[in-house]
Scaffold this active site. Structure first.
Site, PDB file in Angstrom:
ATOM      1  N   SER A 155       3.484  14.761  -1.750  1.00  0.00           N
ATOM      2  CA  SER A 155       2.009  15.230  -1.443  1.00  0.00           C
ATOM      3  C   SER A 155       0.931  14.714  -1.461  1.00  0.00           C
ATOM      4  O   SER A 155      -0.166  14.727  -0.972  1.00  0.00           O
ATOM      5  CB  SER A 155       2.056  16.662  -2.329  1.00  0.00           C
ATOM      6  OG  SER A 155       1.830  16.696  -3.300  1.00  0.00           O
ATOM      7  N   THR A 177      -0.596  14.453  -4.478  1.00  0.00           N
ATOM      8  CA  THR A 177      -1.325  15.024  -5.431  1.00  0.00           C
ATOM      9  C   THR A 177      -2.044  14.115  -6.367  1.00  0.00           C
ATOM     10  O   THR A 177      -3.108  14.200  -6.765  1.00  0.00           O
ATOM     11  CB  THR A 177      -0.510  16.101  -6.161  1.00  0.00           C
ATOM     12  OG1 THR A 177       0.090  17.141  -5.223  1.00  0.00           O
ATOM     13  CG2 THR A 177      -1.327  16.990  -7.304  1.00  0.00           C
ATOM     14  N   HIS A 223     -16.499  19.716 -12.599  1.00  0.00           N
ATOM     15  CA  HIS A 223     -14.984  19.774 -12.813  1.00  0.00           C
ATOM     16  C   HIS A 223     -14.421  19.150 -11.528  1.00  0.00           C
ATOM     17  O   HIS A 223     -14.608  19.547 -10.506  1.00  0.00           O
ATOM     18  CB  HIS A 223     -14.743  21.149 -13.180  1.00  0.00           C
ATOM     19  CG  HIS A 223     -13.505  21.196 -13.772  1.00  0.00           C
ATOM     20  ND1 HIS A 223     -12.250  21.166 -13.151  1.00  0.00           N
ATOM     21  CD2 HIS A 223     -12.734  21.308 -15.140  1.00  0.00           C
ATOM     22  CE1 HIS A 223     -11.308  21.318 -14.006  1.00  0.00           C
ATOM     23  NE2 HIS A 223     -11.401  21.143 -15.057  1.00  0.00           N
ATOM     24  N   ASN A 247     -11.405  19.785 -10.395  1.00  0.00           N
ATOM     25  CA  ASN A 247     -10.496  21.096  -9.762  1.00  0.00           C
ATOM     26  C   ASN A 247     -11.614  21.879  -9.221  1.00  0.00           C
ATOM     27  O   ASN A 247     -11.527  22.241  -8.015  1.00  0.00           O
ATOM     28  CB  ASN A 247      -9.604  21.482 -10.643  1.00  0.00           C
ATOM     29  CG  ASN A 247      -8.457  20.432 -11.112  1.00  0.00           C
ATOM     30  OD1 ASN A 247      -8.481  19.818 -12.052  1.00  0.00           O
ATOM     31  ND2 ASN A 247      -7.225  20.699 -10.228  1.00  0.00           N
ATOM     32  N   ASP A 248     -12.381  22.480 -10.172  1.00  0.00           N
ATOM     33  CA  ASP A 248     -13.148  23.618  -9.941  1.00  0.00           C
ATOM     34  C   ASP A 248     -14.108  23.261  -8.992  1.00  0.00           C
ATOM     35  O   ASP A 248     -14.708  24.042  -8.111  1.00  0.00           O
ATOM     36  CB  ASP A 248     -13.838  24.195 -11.104  1.00  0.00           C
ATOM     37  CG  ASP A 248     -12.727  24.742 -11.943  1.00  0.00           C
ATOM     38  OD1 ASP A 248     -11.486  25.233 -11.301  1.00  0.00           O
ATOM     39  OD2 ASP A 248     -12.986  24.906 -13.312  1.00  0.00           O
ATOM     40  N   SER A 263      -6.418  22.041  -1.562  1.00  0.00           N
ATOM     41  CA  SER A 263      -5.309  21.725  -1.938  1.00  0.00           C
ATOM     42  C   SER A 263      -4.775  20.207  -1.805  1.00  0.00           C
ATOM     43  O   SER A 263      -5.411  19.736  -0.709  1.00  0.00           O
ATOM     44  CB  SER A 263      -4.220  22.562  -1.280  1.00  0.00           C
ATOM     45  OG  SER A 263      -2.924  22.101  -1.853  1.00  0.00           O
ATOM     46  N   HIS A 270      17.189 -14.099  33.575  1.00  0.00           N
ATOM     47  CA  HIS A 270      18.300 -14.125  32.926  1.00  0.00           C
ATOM     48  C   HIS A 270      18.552 -15.413  31.927  1.00  0.00           C
ATOM     49  O   HIS A 270      19.641 -16.072  31.972  1.00  0.00           O
ATOM     50  CB  HIS A 270      19.757 -13.990  33.679  1.00  0.00           C
ATOM     51  CG  HIS A 270      19.655 -12.512  34.319  1.00  0.00           C
ATOM     52  ND1 HIS A 270      20.335 -11.369  34.014  1.00  0.00           N
ATOM     53  CD2 HIS A 270      19.221 -12.264  35.798  1.00  0.00           C
ATOM     54  CE1 HIS A 270      20.226 -10.559  34.746  1.00  0.00           C
ATOM     55  NE2 HIS A 270      19.673 -10.790  35.737  1.00  0.00           N
ATOM     56  N   SER A 322       7.597 -29.743   9.616  1.00  0.00           N
ATOM     57  CA  SER A 322       8.891 -30.006   8.883  1.00  0.00           C
ATOM     58  C   SER A 322       8.903 -30.778   7.429  1.00  0.00           C
ATOM     59  O   SER A 322       7.875 -31.668   7.416  1.00  0.00           O
ATOM     60  CB  SER A 322       9.979 -30.783   9.714  1.00  0.00           C
ATOM     61  OG  SER A 322      11.105 -30.869   8.698  1.00  0.00           O
ATOM     62  N   SER A 323       9.549 -30.532   6.476  1.00  0.00           N
ATOM     63  CA  SER A 323       9.238 -31.198   5.232  1.00  0.00           C
ATOM     64  C   SER A 323      10.225 -32.634   5.103  1.00  0.00           C
ATOM     65  O   SER A 323      10.155 -33.267   4.287  1.00  0.00           O
ATOM     66  CB  SER A 323       9.758 -30.213   3.970  1.00  0.00           C
ATOM     67  OG  SER A 323      10.987 -30.134   4.099  1.00  0.00           O
ATOM     68  N   ASN A 375       5.734 -27.104  14.877  1.00  0.00           N
ATOM     69  CA  ASN A 375       6.493 -25.996  14.955  1.00  0.00           C
ATOM     70  C   ASN A 375       5.696 -24.998  15.729  1.00  0.00           C
ATOM     71  O   ASN A 375       4.418 -24.805  15.403  1.00  0.00           O
ATOM     72  CB  ASN A 375       7.483 -25.483  13.897  1.00  0.00           C
ATOM     73  CG  ASN A 375       8.481 -26.339  13.585  1.00  0.00           C
ATOM     74  OD1 ASN A 375       9.206 -27.141  14.302  1.00  0.00           O
ATOM     75  ND2 ASN A 375       8.730 -26.376  12.333  1.00  0.00           N
TER      76      ASN A 375
END
Length: 461
Positions: free
Chosen positions: A97, A99, A127, A129-130, A137, A186, A316-317, A324
């Site tokens: 959720s 949370t 606070h 939460n409060d 929620s 194709h 290329s190395s 490329n």
């Protein structure tokens, strides 16, 4: 390390003294040391927009004092400025959720807001939460923050990159409109086409994706806020959701609205699935464009080599001088990752059990990653490859003149079977199409010259 003591309903816990988070964030850090994928900071900013708007709404509804409202708004603005990014350490792999991330934001906002109150000598305290989470929620805040973040990133990052590449392809389409080349179906030779026409197909793919993106993002404007725990809106004022959506819209400039059905908003994320489906469609188109570009640029001496692309770095190395199509390879890998993300988002969205889907963080993470990858991929491909595409006209003309499929223009004059005989004879005996046509006696040299005109074949109407 210096620490301070924070507490929650589980008791006391030590938190680094220089960090603004609280007990629940610290517990999450300890309980979920999984992977390295941090919760995207854009989600945090989405939360900050939400918490800011919630404070304004709660004040309007008489649920929060003016001092607390001002302090929370100040703290959220600090987060939105990017100054507090280090205080959001949690990973994606947590509760489904979200949370812990909701509480991470609540705790940081609370901490900064309390400093604001102290600095202004106001005898109140915030606070997490409060006050910060009042009328909310995690079940309705996370999907709200998710939608805010997704909409903003589509608007500010993905769509500009899409337009950039689309405009470059349009320029190439117009510039190369007079160049006639052999078409291919194709992977075999087909009738002629203009290079500009071929590129117009690529450009139109992006035009369509832009339209689909514009349509699908509209559904992201619906916000879950106001549904609280299960969609009923318990502990929230009936006007809370609409007011929060209004204030988020006011601060972001985007027309967010409170979802008309909060039960849906908490348990289903089909709106994000649709959005990601558009991202998947875009990925598929980019895969096709990048593949066409690297095939057309293959060579330089043993490939098609109909176009050249910028040489950005050694390829290329071990093979000196090799260059490329690295930008094409990057873009095709981006496309593959986005297609994989789409599978995750679709499955995760299907897992809403009863009143809540608990796969929200992974839905958020994968969708945002797809947006970032596509946006960065298109911009980089544009700047380091697409802008430098140029035709190699000598090779284009050579392939066109050698093609046996020009014989298609004879069909209306001598019929399909005779035209096929001319093509097969030319291929078997190593003749030019003109030589074969005259030797069969089906057409004269004058007729061949009159009927086989590539410039007429690319614009038959």
């Amino acid at each position: 390390m210096s620490v301070r003591i924070e507490h929650d309903t589980f008791g006391e816990i030590e938190v680094p003294a220089d960090k603004y988070w609280g007990a629940q964030t610290e517990r999450s850090k300890r309980n979920f040391p999984v992977g390295k994928e941090r919760m995207p900071i854009e989600v945090v900013y989405g939360f900050a927009q939400l918490k800011r708007a919630a404070a304004l709404a709660n004040f309007d509804l008489g649920k929060l004092s003016e001092a607390k409202k001002d302090a929370i708004v100040y703290a959220c603005d600090q987060i939105l400025s990017g100054e507090l990014d280090e205080h959001f350490p949690l990973v994606v792999w947590q509760t489904g959720s979200g949370t812990q991330s909701n509480m991470n934001v609540n705790e940081v906002v609370s901490y900064v807001a309390n400093m604001y109150l102290k600095d202004h000598q106001i005898d109140e305290s915030i606070h997490p939460n409060d006050d910060v989470n009042k009328s909310q929620s995690s079940n309705d805040t996370f999907p709200t923050a998710m939608h805010v973040a997704l909409y903003q990133e589509v608007e500010t990052k993905l769509e500009p990159a899409l337009k950039l590449l689309r405009n470059t392809l349009k320029e190439k389409e117009d510039k190369f409109d007079s160049i006639i080349k052999i078409g291919r179906t194709h992977l075999q030779d087909a009738t002629p086409i203009k290079l500009g026409q071929e590129i117009s197909g690529w450009r139109y793919m992006l035009d369509r994706c832009e339209i689909m993106l514009s349509e699908s993002k509209k559904h992201i404007l619906n916000l879950a806020i106001g549904g609280t725990a299960v969609g009923t809106g318990i502990n929230a004022h009936p006007e809370f959701g609409d007011k929060v959506a209004h204030y988020i819209s006011e601060n972001t400039g985007y027309p967010f609205v409170s979802s008309e059905n909060k039960f849906h908003a908490l348990t289903a994320h089909d709106e994000v699935v649709q959005l990601h489906g558009t991202l998947k469609a875009l990925a598929g188109d980019l895969m096709k464009i990048a593949n066409d570009v690297r095939w057309l640029a293959s060579g330089p001496r043993a490939g098609l080599a109909e176009i050249s692309i910028p040489e950005n770095e050694p390829g290329s190395s071990i093979m000196p001088g090799k260059v490329n199509p690295t930008q094409c390879e990057m873009l095709t890998m981006v496309a593959v990752q986005v297609m994989g993300n789409d599978t995750v988002v679709g499955f995760a969205s299907s897992q809403g059990n009863f009143e809540l889907n608990v796969y929200k963080p992974v839905i958020m993470h994968n969708t945002l990653q797809s947006i970032y990858l596509l946006a960065d991929g298109m911009e980089t491909f544009n700047n380091n490859c697409a802008v430098g595409i140029e035709p190699i006209e000598e090779n284009i003309d050579n392939y066109l003149n050698q093609s046996l499929m020009l014989v298609t223009a004879l069909n209306p004059h001598i019929g399909y079977e005779k035209a096929a005989q001319i093509a097969k004879k030319a291929h078997k005996e190593g003749l030019t199409l003109k030589e074969s046509a005259i030797q069969t006696g089906y057409v004269t040299e004058e007729q061949f010259e009159a009927w086989i005109k590539p410039e007429d074949m690319v614009d038959p109407h």
